[in-house]
Design a protein around this motif. Structure first.
Motif, PDB file in Angstrom:
ATOM      1  N   LEU A 510       0.832  -1.206   0.000  1.00 38.47           N
ATOM      2  CA  LEU A 510       0.000   0.000   0.000  1.00 38.47           C
ATOM      3  C   LEU A 510       0.866   1.255   0.000  1.00 38.47           C
ATOM      4  O   LEU A 510       0.550   2.245  -0.678  1.00 38.47           O
ATOM      5  N   ARG A 546      -9.729  -9.101   2.727  1.00 39.52           N
ATOM      6  CA  ARG A 546     -10.140  -7.736   2.389  1.00 39.52           C
ATOM      7  C   ARG A 546      -8.941  -6.824   2.199  1.00 39.52           C
ATOM      8  O   ARG A 546      -8.951  -5.949   1.319  1.00 39.52           O
ATOM      9  N   LEU A 547      -7.892  -7.017   2.994  1.00 44.53           N
ATOM     10  CA  LEU A 547      -6.694  -6.199   2.814  1.00 44.53           C
ATOM     11  C   LEU A 547      -6.041  -6.488   1.467  1.00 44.53           C
ATOM     12  O   LEU A 547      -5.587  -5.562   0.765  1.00 44.53           O
ATOM     13  N   GLU A 550      -8.020  -4.791  -1.090  1.00 45.50           N
ATOM     14  CA  GLU A 550      -7.791  -3.340  -1.029  1.00 45.50           C
ATOM     15  C   GLU A 550      -6.511  -2.956  -1.781  1.00 45.50           C
ATOM     16  O   GLU A 550      -6.488  -1.958  -2.525  1.00 45.50           O
ATOM     17  N   ARG A 554      -6.564  -0.426  -4.934  1.00 48.57           N
ATOM     18  CA  ARG A 554      -5.826   0.844  -4.942  1.00 48.57           C
ATOM     19  C   ARG A 554      -4.759   0.861  -6.046  1.00 48.57           C
ATOM     20  O   ARG A 554      -4.394   1.924  -6.551  1.00 48.57           O
ATOM     21  N   ALA A 561      -9.029  -7.636  -7.647  1.00 45.82           N
ATOM     22  CA  ALA A 561      -9.753  -7.236  -6.443  1.00 45.82           C
ATOM     23  C   ALA A 561     -11.105  -7.934  -6.380  1.00 45.82           C
ATOM     24  O   ALA A 561     -11.509  -8.453  -5.328  1.00 45.82           O
ATOM     25  N   PRO A 586     -16.384  -1.180   1.121  1.00 41.65           N
ATOM     26  CA  PRO A 586     -15.260  -0.259   0.867  1.00 41.65           C
ATOM     27  C   PRO A 586     -14.430  -0.659  -0.345  1.00 41.65           C
ATOM     28  O   PRO A 586     -13.950   0.214  -1.089  1.00 41.65           O
ATOM     29  N   ILE A 587     -14.258  -1.963  -0.561  1.00 39.98           N
ATOM     30  CA  ILE A 587     -13.454  -2.406  -1.710  1.00 39.98           C
ATOM     31  C   ILE A 587     -14.206  -2.123  -3.006  1.00 39.98           C
ATOM     32  O   ILE A 587     -13.611  -1.677  -4.006  1.00 39.98           O
ATOM     33  N   LEU A 590     -13.640   1.458  -3.784  1.00 37.87           N
ATOM     34  CA  LEU A 590     -12.314   1.741  -4.336  1.00 37.87           C
ATOM     35  C   LEU A 590     -12.210   1.275  -5.785  1.00 37.87           C
ATOM     36  O   LEU A 590     -11.588   1.944  -6.625  1.00 37.87           O
ATOM     37  N   TRP A 619     -12.897   4.988   6.679  1.00 37.90           N
ATOM     38  CA  TRP A 619     -13.151   5.152   5.248  1.00 37.90           C
ATOM     39  C   TRP A 619     -13.572   6.574   4.898  1.00 37.90           C
ATOM     40  O   TRP A 619     -13.979   6.850   3.771  1.00 37.90           O
ATOM     41  N   ASP A 622     -11.373   8.214   2.090  1.00 38.38           N
ATOM     42  CA  ASP A 622     -11.680   7.682   0.754  1.00 38.38           C
ATOM     43  C   ASP A 622     -13.008   8.222   0.240  1.00 38.38           C
ATOM     44  O   ASP A 622     -13.151   8.488  -0.965  1.00 38.38           O
TER      45      ASP A 622
END
Length: 720
Positions: A510, A546-547, A550, A554, A561, A586-587, A590, A619, A622
């Motif tokens: 990230l 999920r990470l 993400e 991104r 993803a 959230p994903i 993004l 979040w 974002d």
């Protein structure tokens, strides 16, 4: 009628035999009756005195006598007269009267047995709707105010002092005597103010296995004497079915609870609770406590799920209060059912409005729903009840901080530090708030203090590294942040978290995307990490799906993803998929943002921003970016300002990525709008944060400084 029925049967028998005997006498020469049975002779003699009318009267008298006896007993019980009288009826005890259970004296052969028996009796008495048993946290707090050691033995004199200070009516004192292999349990109820003995009980146990049932009998007798209905007392499960049938298991449980409550020693508490469970695999409260400690100390989520699932499976062994507490922990942590957990805690408070665990934990759930005022109400009740463990005080401090009262928040932490000087968790709370105030030097000092108190506890060391790594990243010192993260991963992997090294590699990826704008480097780092730490060998509920999604989102890898989200949905158990940390919104936001779908991004990130979570603003930045991309300047500014200004003690979770970048973007938006003063403030915050940033980031700092100089010159020119 139970006494009248034999009389009626006897009457019928006499009437029958007398008729037969008289008939025989009339038909036998000489009128002799010697040839008849003994029963017949008795019947003949009894017949003049026995009749159905007399029988009816006799039955009525018998039944009436029984009613008089029962009524007399109940009247004596209700009036508090004689041995059948209750203390409540006599006016000695009121409703929900407070009592303190003193530490029972142990036999010389087993000096720790008294504490175990004390805890067992306290557990059983706590089931009474007529009594309010002071819990250990409240007793320890009272001892500290008395300037006594919090782990001092609570003998009768000290217990009376505590009871008087806390407004409790009486003290239960007692002892266990060992006679050969058998035991005698003595218990005395003493009025706190006068020291008068109100009632005494004694029970015997043939061996250690009979000790818990004996304690249960003492508890039931005491509850009945206080004035609880006999029906309620008899309906209570036996003590050995409520907590554990194993006295050694109860001993280990009590030691584990003391280890975490007094010294904050999570390592020792974890070990002792596991020993208790090994002795009784159905020990639901030990499973529950283990699950809570694993979660609070940052242990493996899979282990926490396992512990709380075992507790939930054995909840039928528990009292109503313990059952609701166990269900609430399961609903919140395992099943992702926040509302059901809140309802269960409210059930506890219906039964016991002062229950510390329910007051504390329901406040955490309300905080996650951002009902900080509601959370504060429950926590103030916990503290006002003078039963606060360190977490009640620190949690209330965090809520006051969120409500904007920094002075009150700081005062509460000072109070916690004074009451629990050796507990590293208090230093952890100080570190969180110092970080949220931007006082990074103070944060580091509190981390050092906590580590010194923890004496090598890996959970405390790992938490400290999280703070230090967040400081480094927030200040643009990415190399230092990476090194600290790798140290964190090593500690956590040794604690049973095989996902930790993969998590750190993903966080470093990230940084590649966010700070260096080097997407190929980020993807190469991800591939190396997945090769070294295959996600399939990690327990499914601990996989950082999920990470990973993400990072892909991104980096502009939308397909990867989406595939990761699909795998997460397919692999995770249904309950785990309901947890806030596994919500895909959230994903999806993004992905939409990188695909240029600003409206969809705003929709999904708004959902993400409203997910109940301990992190208020995870979040928010974002969402501000989504408004920014959509050309909605006002909403973008409001979002960035909300991120920068929100008083969230958990800011350290996201500030590494978002604080400096949000301040910088706010400066640009203000500058473009001609709001020079605000632009200068925002830019100055950015340059202060990154003044020691890595050389690769210094060109950004230099550019913002040039803008600041230009704005300062413009501000200095007088208006015409």
């Amino acid at each position: 009628m139970a006494l009248g029925l034999p009389v009626i049967l006897f009457t019928a028998m006499v009437q029958r035999h007398s008729r037969l005997a008289l008939a025989a006498a009339r038909t036998t020469p000489g009128g002799t009756t010697t040839q008849h049975s003994t029963m017949a002779r008795i019947a003949v003699k009894a017949q003049p005195h026995v009749s159905w009318r007399r029988t009816a009267w006799g039955g009525a008298v018998a039944v009436g006598g029984f009613i008089v006896l029962v009524g007399g007993y109940m009247a004596m019980r209700l009036l508090g007269i004689g041995p059948a009288g209750t203390l409540s009826a006599a006016g000695v005890f009121g409703s929900r009267e407070g009592i303190v259970v003193a530490d029972f004296a142990s036999p010389a052969s087993d000096t720790t047995l008294g504490l175990v028996v004390t805890e067992a009796l306290r557990t059983d008495l706590a089931q009474s709707p007529n009594l309010a048993v002071l819990d250990p946290n409240r007793i320890r707090a009272a001892l500290q105010r008395m300037q006594a050691a919090p782990d001092a033995r609570l003998n009768l004199a000290l217990a009376r002092d505590v009871a008087t200070r806390e407004g409790a009516k009486a003290v239960v004192d007692g002892s266990i005597l060992g006679i050969g292999g058998s035991y005698v349990v003595n218990a005395t109820l003493v009025e706190a103010s006068s020291g008068n003995v109100l009632v005494q009980f004694r029970e015997t146990a043939d061996d250690a296995k009979g000790l818990l049932p004996a304690i249960g009998r003492v508890s039931k007798a005491l509850r009945a004497k206080v004035g609880e209905s006999l029906k309620s007392v008899r309906a209570t499960p036996p003590l050995e079915a409520v907590t554990t049938g194993s006295l050694p298991a109860l001993r280990k449980y009590q030691e584990g609870v003391e280890a975490i409550a007094v010294g904050g020693d999570a390592v020792r508490a974890d070990s002792l609770l596991r020993q208790a469970i090994a002795l009784d695999t159905g020990f639901a409260m030990a499973w529950r406590k283990l699950g809570i400690i694993i979660g609070n100390s940052g242990g493996a989520y899979g282990d926490q799920v396992n512990a709380l699932t075992h507790a939930f499976a054995h909840r039928d062994r528990l009292t109503l209060v313990e059952r609701a507490l166990t269900s609430a922990a399961y609903y919140n942590t395992v099943a992702g059912q926040t509302d059901e957990a809140i309802s269960a805690y409210r059930d506890v408070l219906e039964l016991d409005s002062t229950n510390f665990t329910a007051l504390n934990n329901i406040s955490l759930l309300l905080s996650a729903k951002r009902d900080f005022a509601g959370a504060a109400r429950y926590l103030r009740l916990a503290v006002a009840g003078r039963s606060p463990a360190f977490n009640a005080i620190t949690n209330l401090s965090d809520v006051e901080f969120r409500l904007g009262d920094r002075a009150k928040a700081r005062a509460l932490l000072d109070s916690a530090a004074a009451q629990f000087p050796n507990n590293p968790s208090v230093d952890g709370s100080r570190a969180m708030q110092a970080f949220a105030r931007g006082e990074f030097d103070s944060t580091a000092i509190y981390v050092q203090r906590g580590n010194a108190k923890a004496k090598g506890d890996p959970s405390v060391e790992a938490a400290g590294l999280t703070f230090l790594g967040s400081i480094a990243e927030t200040q643009g010192r990415l190399r230092t942040a990476g090194e600290l993260g790798e140290r964190w991963a090593g500690i956590q992997a040794a604690r049973g978290r095989p996902e930790a090294p993969l998590i750190i590699a993903l966080l470093q990826a990230l940084d590649d995307v966010w700070f260096r704008d080097d997407r190929p480097a980020a993807m190469a780092r991800v591939q190396r990490a997945l090769a070294l730490h295959p996600i399939d060998i990690i327990p499914v509920v601990q996989r950082p799906y999920r990470l990973l999604a993400e990072v892909y989102a991104r980096a502009g890898e939308s397909l990867k993803a989406k595939q990761t989200l699909a795998e997460m949905a397919a692999r995770l158990p249904a309950m785990a998929a309901r947890l806030p940390d596994n919500n895909p919104a959230p994903i999806l936001g993004l992905i939409a943002l990188n695909e240029g779908k600003s409206a969809e991004a705003v929709t999904q990130l708004t959902i993400a921003d409203r997910i109940p979570s301990t992190c208020d603003i995870c979040w928010t930045a974002d969402l501000a970016r989504a408004y920014d991309r959509a050309g909605n300047r006002d909403s973008a500014v409001a979002g960035y300002r909300r991120y920068v200004d929100t008083p969230d003690p958990l800011r350290f979770i996201g500030d590494g990525l978002f604080l400096a970048s949000s301040a910088k973007r706010l400066g640009e938006l203000y500058e473009a709008a001609g709001d020079t003063a605000r632009a200068i403030t925002a830019y100055a915050r950015f340059t202060a944060l990154w003044k020691t940033a890595d050389p690769e980031l210094q060109p950004q700092v230099a550019e913002v400084k040039r803008r600041l100089e230009g704005l300062a010159r413009r501000e200095a020119v007088p208006a015409r």
